[in-house]
Design a protein around this motif. Structure first.
Motif, short mmCIF file in Angstrom:
data_model
loop_
_atom_site.label_atom_id
_atom_site.label_comp_id
_atom_site.label_asym_id
_atom_site.label_seq_id
_atom_site.Cartn_x
_atom_site.Cartn_y
_atom_site.Cartn_z
N MET A 80 0.83 -1.20 0.00
CA MET A 80 0.00 0.00 0.00
C MET A 80 0.87 1.25 0.00
N HIS A 81 1.96 1.25 0.76
CA HIS A 81 2.87 2.39 0.76
C HIS A 81 3.48 2.59 -0.63
N VAL A 82 3.87 1.49 -1.27
CA VAL A 82 4.43 1.58 -2.62
C VAL A 82 3.40 2.18 -3.56
N ALA A 83 2.18 1.69 -3.52
CA ALA A 83 1.13 2.20 -4.41
C ALA A 83 0.91 3.69 -4.17
N PHE A 84 0.86 4.09 -2.91
CA PHE A 84 0.65 5.50 -2.58
C PHE A 84 1.81 6.36 -3.06
N LEU A 85 3.04 5.97 -2.75
CA LEU A 85 4.20 6.77 -3.13
C LEU A 85 4.35 6.88 -4.65
N LEU A 86 4.11 5.78 -5.36
CA LEU A 86 4.20 5.83 -6.82
C LEU A 86 3.08 6.69 -7.41
N PHE A 87 1.88 6.59 -6.84
CA PHE A 87 0.76 7.42 -7.29
C PHE A 87 1.09 8.90 -7.10
N MET A 88 1.62 9.25 -5.92
CA MET A 88 1.95 10.65 -5.65
C MET A 88 3.03 11.15 -6.61
N GLU A 89 4.02 10.33 -6.89
CA GLU A 89 5.08 10.72 -7.82
C GLU A 89 4.51 10.90 -9.22
N GLU A 90 3.65 10.00 -9.65
CA GLU A 90 3.07 10.11 -10.99
C GLU A 90 2.18 11.34 -11.09
N GLN A 91 1.42 11.66 -10.03
CA GLN A 91 0.59 12.86 -10.03
C GLN A 91 1.45 14.12 -10.09
N HIS A 92 2.55 14.11 -9.34
CA HIS A 92 3.47 15.24 -9.36
C HIS A 92 4.06 15.42 -10.76
N LYS A 93 4.41 14.31 -11.36
CA LYS A 93 4.98 14.35 -12.70
C LYS A 93 3.96 14.89 -13.69
N LEU A 94 2.70 14.45 -13.58
CA LEU A 94 1.65 14.94 -14.48
C LEU A 94 1.40 16.43 -14.29
N SER A 95 1.35 16.87 -13.05
CA SER A 95 1.09 18.29 -12.80
C SER A 95 2.27 19.14 -13.26
N SER A 96 3.48 18.63 -13.09
CA SER A 96 4.66 19.36 -13.58
C SER A 96 4.66 19.42 -15.10
N PHE A 97 4.25 18.34 -15.72
CA PHE A 97 4.19 18.29 -17.17
C PHE A 97 3.16 19.27 -17.68
N SER A 98 2.01 19.33 -17.04
CA SER A 98 0.96 20.25 -17.46
C SER A 98 1.39 21.70 -17.28
N ALA A 99 2.11 21.98 -16.21
CA ALA A 99 2.52 23.35 -15.92
C ALA A 99 3.64 23.82 -16.84
N THR A 100 4.56 22.94 -17.17
CA THR A 100 5.72 23.35 -17.96
C THR A 100 5.68 22.85 -19.40
N LYS A 101 4.77 21.95 -19.68
CA LYS A 101 4.64 21.34 -21.01
C LYS A 101 5.89 20.60 -21.45
N LYS A 102 6.69 20.19 -20.46
CA LYS A 102 7.81 19.31 -20.81
C LYS A 102 7.95 18.25 -19.75
N SER A 103 8.38 17.07 -20.16
CA SER A 103 8.45 15.91 -19.27
C SER A 103 9.76 15.91 -18.50
N ASP A 104 9.64 15.64 -17.18
CA ASP A 104 10.86 15.42 -16.41
C ASP A 104 10.95 13.94 -16.06
N SER A 105 12.11 13.52 -15.61
CA SER A 105 12.32 12.10 -15.36
C SER A 105 11.58 11.64 -14.11
N PHE A 106 11.26 10.36 -14.08
CA PHE A 106 10.58 9.76 -12.95
C PHE A 106 11.56 9.59 -11.80
N GLY A 107 11.14 9.85 -10.60
CA GLY A 107 12.01 9.61 -9.46
C GLY A 107 11.66 10.47 -8.27
N PHE A 108 12.16 10.06 -7.13
CA PHE A 108 11.93 10.79 -5.88
C PHE A 108 13.06 11.77 -5.61
N HIS A 109 14.02 11.85 -6.47
CA HIS A 109 15.23 12.63 -6.22
C HIS A 109 14.98 14.09 -6.29
#
Length: 115
Positions: free
Chosen positions: A86-115
């Motif tokens: 469940m923690h894995v699912a939550f953390l990956l979901f949050m990262e993917e949502q962050h990535k999507l919102s960043s992509f929408s805001a900047t219109k460019k893709s950044d790499s996947f990761g918690f770094h």
């Protein structure tokens, strides 16, 4: 990278998390150590080349008892592994949502990761 490497990483962190659970069972305060260890596991797996689907697959397999073994997984261990998943699912979901919102805001893709 090999799926075996991802499983080895998850296996090491599973042992650490089982120790945290034992500490909690003795009544000691562990706070969010389980989530922290799961997060560290994900980061290490990503550094080894794992994609989100690879990580989910490894934790899905950890939750299931081995088909080659007739030994039943204790209820406590099974519950702990389900909690890790469940923690894995939550953390990956949050990262993917962050990535999507960043992509929408900047219109460019950044790499996947918690770094």
């Amino acid at each position: 990278m090999s799926d075996g490497i991802f499983r080895e990483i998850a296996g090491r962190y599973t042992l650490l998390i089982e120790e945290v659970e034992k500490t909690a069972a003795r009544g000691e305060v562990v706070g969010d150590l389980i989530r922290t260890q799961v997060r560290r596991c994900i980061i290490e797996m990503q550094a080894a080349g794992a994609e989100p689907d690879d990580i989910r697959a490894v934790f899905d397999d950890l939750e299931r008892p081995s088909t080659g073994s007739f030994v039943l997984v204790e209820a406590k261990v099974s519950r702990l592994r389900a909690m890790m998943k469940m923690h894995v699912a939550f953390l990956l979901f949050m990262e993917e949502q962050h990535k999507l919102s960043s992509f929408s805001a900047t219109k460019k893709s950044d790499s996947f990761g918690f770094h």
